[in-house]
Write a protein that holds these residues in place. Structure first.
Motif, mmCIF file in Angstrom:
data_model
loop_
_atom_site.group_PDB
_atom_site.id
_atom_site.type_symbol
_atom_site.label_atom_id
_atom_site.label_comp_id
_atom_site.label_asym_id
_atom_site.label_seq_id
_atom_site.Cartn_x
_atom_site.Cartn_y
_atom_site.Cartn_z
ATOM 1 N N ILE A 5 51.257 -17.594 19.943
ATOM 2 C CA ILE A 5 50.345 -18.723 20.139
ATOM 3 C C ILE A 5 49.189 -18.634 19.152
ATOM 4 N N ALA A 6 48.626 -17.432 19.001
ATOM 5 C CA ALA A 6 47.533 -17.253 18.041
ATOM 6 C C ALA A 6 48.010 -17.576 16.634
ATOM 7 N N SER A 12 43.083 -15.511 14.450
ATOM 8 C CA SER A 12 43.323 -14.132 14.034
ATOM 9 C C SER A 12 43.998 -13.384 15.181
ATOM 10 N N ILE A 13 44.907 -12.505 14.836
ATOM 11 C CA ILE A 13 45.604 -11.706 15.841
ATOM 12 C C ILE A 13 44.857 -10.390 15.966
ATOM 13 N N THR A 14 44.403 -10.097 17.173
ATOM 14 C CA THR A 14 43.614 -8.897 17.397
ATOM 15 C C THR A 14 44.494 -7.754 17.893
ATOM 16 N N MET A 15 43.966 -6.558 17.781
ATOM 17 C CA MET A 15 44.692 -5.393 18.278
ATOM 18 C C MET A 15 44.716 -5.409 19.803
ATOM 19 N N ASN A 34 35.351 -10.836 20.903
ATOM 20 C CA ASN A 34 34.676 -12.033 20.372
ATOM 21 C C ASN A 34 35.679 -13.015 19.781
ATOM 22 N N ALA A 35 36.658 -12.519 19.035
ATOM 23 C CA ALA A 35 37.679 -13.388 18.445
ATOM 24 C C ALA A 35 38.497 -14.085 19.531
ATOM 25 N N ARG A 36 38.939 -13.328 20.534
ATOM 26 C CA ARG A 36 39.734 -13.941 21.610
ATOM 27 C C ARG A 36 38.921 -14.944 22.402
ATOM 28 N N MET A 37 37.665 -14.622 22.705
ATOM 29 C CA MET A 37 36.834 -15.541 23.480
ATOM 30 C C MET A 37 36.573 -16.814 22.687
ATOM 31 N N LEU A 40 39.655 -18.995 23.008
ATOM 32 C CA LEU A 40 39.799 -19.474 24.389
ATOM 33 C C LEU A 40 38.777 -20.570 24.684
ATOM 34 N N LYS A 41 37.535 -20.346 24.284
ATOM 35 C CA LYS A 41 36.496 -21.360 24.488
ATOM 36 C C LYS A 41 36.819 -22.641 23.739
ATOM 37 N N ASP A 42 37.343 -22.503 22.510
ATOM 38 C CA ASP A 42 37.720 -23.685 21.721
ATOM 39 C C ASP A 42 38.765 -24.535 22.441
ATOM 40 N N ASN A 43 39.537 -23.911 23.308
ATOM 41 C CA ASN A 43 40.591 -24.622 24.031
ATOM 42 C C ASN A 43 40.202 -24.936 25.469
ATOM 43 N N GLY A 44 38.920 -24.801 25.799
ATOM 44 C CA GLY A 44 38.415 -25.234 27.095
ATOM 45 C C GLY A 44 38.473 -24.207 28.222
ATOM 46 N N PHE A 45 38.820 -22.976 27.912
ATOM 47 C CA PHE A 45 38.883 -21.951 28.962
ATOM 48 C C PHE A 45 37.518 -21.315 29.163
#
Length: 181
Positions: A5-6, A12-15, A34-37, A40-45
């Motif tokens: 999905i990323a 970016s794909i995180t470890m 920070n990257a994952r959040m 997620l925030k960009d997609n409304g979560f």
């Protein structure tokens, strides 16, 4: 790929937590969270079933990769960085799975460290804790009642650990629950 999905969305794909834990670098944890959040925030979560406060047990590599490792001191540091980063991103994280299952539910040194890891998560600002369906006699004083159904588990969290946030159970439709209840 571990994160199709990323990849498809250009994130970016995180470890994984296991990879991050093996490096023992809280700054890397903060950057990955920070990257994952961000995406997620960009997609409304606004809530993530994120941090796992358990020690890897060396039984299943896939499960161990979801934790920050087997060294309790390192796991504490990584978990704290994770929860602080989630909170700093105005997101809510579910700290999973209280208590960490150790020694077949009997008390030992690992059980004490497991409680300490969760205390670190609470002190870092965990807003939600998921209580596991594991049986932990050292905590519940009952070998047969799962933690998720034991008032003693809640008493430890609310009392000794002074947790005032939201408590939720793991799925009560798991086989270990439905087979016994």
């Amino acid at each position: 790929s571990r994160s199709p999905i990323a990849k498809v969305n250009g994130y970016s794909i995180t470890m994984s937590p296991g990879q991050l834990g093996s490096l023992a670098d809280t700054e890397l944890v903060t950057n990955a969270v920070n990257a994952r959040m961000s995406y997620l925030k960009d997609n409304g979560f606004n809530l993530v079933f994120g941090a796992i406060g358990n020690l890897g047990r060396g039984i299943n590599a896939a499960d161990d990769d979801r934790t920050y490792g087997r060294d309790w001191s390192n796991v504490k540091d990584m978990l704290e960085a994770d929860i602080l980063a989630v909170n700093n991103n105005d997101m809510t994280s579910v700290l999973r799975y209280f208590p960490s299952l150790t020694n077949g539910g009997k008390y030992n040194e690992d059980a004490a460290h497991a409680i300490e890891i969760f205390q670190t998560g609470i002190d870092a600002g965990a807003k939600i804790i998921m209580v596991s369906n594991a049986r932990a006699e050292y905590l519940t004083q009952d070998l047969y009642v799962p933690c998720s159904l034991s008032p003693k588990t809640v008493a430890v969290l609310r009392g000794a650990m002074e947790y005032e946030g939201i408590l939720i159970t793991a799925s009560l439709s798991e086989d270990k629950i439905t087979a016994a209840y």
